[in-house]
Design an enzyme around this catalytic site. Sequence first.
Site, mmCIF file in Angstrom:
data_model
loop_
_atom_site.group_PDB
_atom_site.id
_atom_site.type_symbol
_atom_site.label_atom_id
_atom_site.label_comp_id
_atom_site.label_asym_id
_atom_site.label_seq_id
_atom_site.Cartn_x
_atom_site.Cartn_y
_atom_site.Cartn_z
ATOM 1 N N SER A 125 0.841 -1.204 0.000
ATOM 2 C CA SER A 125 0.000 0.000 0.000
ATOM 3 C C SER A 125 0.875 1.252 0.000
ATOM 4 O O SER A 125 2.005 1.231 0.519
ATOM 5 C CB SER A 125 -0.855 -0.019 1.272
ATOM 6 N N TYR A 150 -1.987 -1.325 10.745
ATOM 7 C CA TYR A 150 -2.213 -1.876 9.405
ATOM 8 C C TYR A 150 -1.029 -1.516 8.504
ATOM 9 O O TYR A 150 -0.477 -2.363 7.806
ATOM 10 C CB TYR A 150 -3.520 -1.316 8.810
ATOM 11 N N LYS A 154 2.181 -3.763 6.448
ATOM 12 C CA LYS A 154 2.608 -3.689 5.042
ATOM 13 C C LYS A 154 4.125 -3.451 4.963
ATOM 14 O O LYS A 154 4.817 -4.070 4.166
ATOM 15 C CB LYS A 154 1.840 -2.587 4.302
HETATM 16 N N1 UFG Z 1 -13.246 10.474 3.590
HETATM 17 C C1 UFG Z 1 -14.249 11.373 3.926
HETATM 18 N N2 UFG Z 1 -15.393 10.887 4.474
HETATM 19 C C2 UFG Z 1 -15.597 9.557 4.688
HETATM 20 C C3 UFG Z 1 -14.573 8.638 4.339
HETATM 21 C C4 UFG Z 1 -13.399 9.138 3.797
HETATM 22 O O1 UFG Z 1 -14.102 12.575 3.738
HETATM 23 O O2 UFG Z 1 -16.655 9.170 5.193
HETATM 24 C C5 UFG Z 1 -12.009 10.981 2.986
HETATM 25 C C6 UFG Z 1 -10.798 10.718 3.863
HETATM 26 O O3 UFG Z 1 -10.642 11.740 4.830
HETATM 27 C C7 UFG Z 1 -9.694 10.710 2.811
HETATM 28 C C8 UFG Z 1 -10.379 10.182 1.554
HETATM 29 O O4 UFG Z 1 -11.779 10.333 1.779
HETATM 30 O O5 UFG Z 1 -9.256 11.991 2.575
HETATM 31 C C9 UFG Z 1 -10.088 8.726 1.272
HETATM 32 O O6 UFG Z 1 -10.346 7.984 2.464
HETATM 33 P P1 UFG Z 1 -10.395 6.396 2.472
HETATM 34 O O7 UFG Z 1 -10.670 5.973 3.869
HETATM 35 O O8 UFG Z 1 -11.290 5.904 1.399
HETATM 36 O O9 UFG Z 1 -8.937 5.986 2.032
HETATM 37 P P2 UFG Z 1 -7.531 6.384 2.687
HETATM 38 O O10 UFG Z 1 -6.836 7.221 1.681
HETATM 39 O O11 UFG Z 1 -7.636 6.907 4.051
HETATM 40 O O12 UFG Z 1 -6.925 4.946 2.887
HETATM 41 C C10 UFG Z 1 -6.408 4.265 1.848
HETATM 42 C C11 UFG Z 1 -6.601 2.763 2.053
HETATM 43 C C12 UFG Z 1 -5.725 2.262 3.142
HETATM 44 C C13 UFG Z 1 -4.320 2.789 3.030
HETATM 45 C C14 UFG Z 1 -4.320 4.284 2.918
HETATM 46 C C15 UFG Z 1 -2.964 4.857 2.732
HETATM 47 O O13 UFG Z 1 -7.951 2.456 2.356
HETATM 48 O O14 UFG Z 1 -5.692 0.865 3.027
HETATM 49 O O15 UFG Z 1 -5.082 4.646 1.793
HETATM 50 O O16 UFG Z 1 -3.002 6.241 2.652
HETATM 51 F F1 UFG Z 1 -3.595 2.466 4.111
#
Ligand code: UFG
Length: 335
Positions: A125, A150, A154
Site C-alpha cells: 500500500s 495496518y 505492510k
Molecule cells: N473520507 C471522507 N469521508 C468519509 C470517508 C473518507 O471525507 O466518510 C475521505 C478521507 O478523509 C480521505 C479520503 O476520503 O481523505 C479517502 O479515504 P479512504 O478511507 O477511502 O482511504 P484512505 O486514503 O484513508 O486509505 C487508503 C486505504 C488504506 C491505506 C491508505 C494509505 O484504504 O488501506 O489509503 O493512505 F492504508
Amino acid sequence: MGKILVTGGLGYIGCHTTVELLGKGIEVVVVDNLSNTTIDVKNRIEKIAGKSFPFYEIDVCNTEKLKEVFASENITGIIHFAAFKAVGESVENPILYYRNNIEGLISLLECVKEYNVPNIVFSSSCTVYGDTKESPITEEHPIVQAISPYGTTKIVGEQILFDFANVSSTKVVSLRYFNPVGAHSSSLIGELPIGIPNNLIPYVTQTAAGIREKLTIFGNDYNTPDGTNIRDFIHVVDLAKAHVKAIDFADNHSFKVEVFNLGTGKGTSVSEVVDTFEKVNSLSLNHIYGPRRAGDVEQIWADATKANEILGWKAEISLEEMLRTAWDWQQTLKD
Ligand code: UFG
C-alpha cells in the site's frame, strides 16, 4: 505453466484479479477464509469468466492446511491478498492485525520454502510512504514509520519478503496500491463492506442508496486547491490487470525483488469525487463538511512510471467510470 494461488481470492481486489487471470487462460487456485466475503463470490467469478477453479476454505495462518493445498496443486506463483485492511480497526486491535497479516504471510512463506514456489506477488500500500508532502511519489521515496498498525503490517510484510528473497530463489513483486475503487462492469462483483464503511466510496454509494443519512467530508481546510484531501483513485479492474502483468513479469525475468506503485498518476480531491459522483449518476448526494479525520495524509498520488515502463501497465479507466460502476454495484446490494 502450473497454477497461480490467489490467497484472499474471493475478497474485493482478489475476486477482480481472479477474473482477469482466468480471462487470460491462467489456471487459478483460490484460498480464502471467508472472513470478509461470501462463497457466492466464487459463483459470480465463474459466471463472468465462464470457467471454474478449485477453492479451499482455509485461513492462511493454518500452515498445515495450507501445505495440503501445495501438496495437491501444482502452484508456480502466488498472489497474496489475504489480510485485514481497516486502518481504524488496526489501531483499536493491533494484535489482531499483527497476528493475521504477519503470521499469515510467514505461514505462506513456510509453504513457499518447502515447495520452492518461484514467484510471489504481495499486496502492499502507499501507506508505506507515510505522511509525505511529495507527490507524485516514486518507489524511491523512503519508507517511514507507519501511521497505523495496518500500515506497519505492510512495511514489515515487505521487509520479511525482501529478506526471504535474499536467501531463496523465490522472486518477490510488491505492489503498492493507491486507492482502489469501483466494481466490475458486469455488476456481479464489487466491494462488500461489512458494517459502517470507513472508506470514501462505499460511504458515498451507501449514502446515495439511503443506507447512510449523509456523507461527512473530513476536513476542508487542508492546503489543497479546494481544501479537501487529495488521493489517487484507481479502478479495481485496472489494479487487477497489473497483477496479471506482475505474474507474467516474474515468470519471464531474472530478479530478486521489484516494487511498483499502482495508481493513475493523477490526484483527485474528495470534493471532486463527490461532484463527479453526482454528475455521472445524475443524483444529488447529501454531504457536509466536518473536522479532519485523525491520521489522514493531506495529499498523495502516484508516480506510476515504473509500472508503465517495466510491467507495460497503465491505468486506463476514468474517474467517471470508477464512480459509475461503484454506484451500479451498490444498487445490486440489499441493505
Ligand atoms: N473520507 C471522507 N469521508 C468519509 C470517508 C473518507 O471525507 O466518510 C475521505 C478521507 O478523509 C480521505 C479520503 O476520503 O481523505 C479517502 O479515504 P479512504 O478511507 O477511502 O482511504 P484512505 O486514503 O484513508 O486509505 C487508503 C486505504 C488504506 C491505506 C491508505 C494509505 O484504504 O488501506 O489509503 O493512505 F492504508
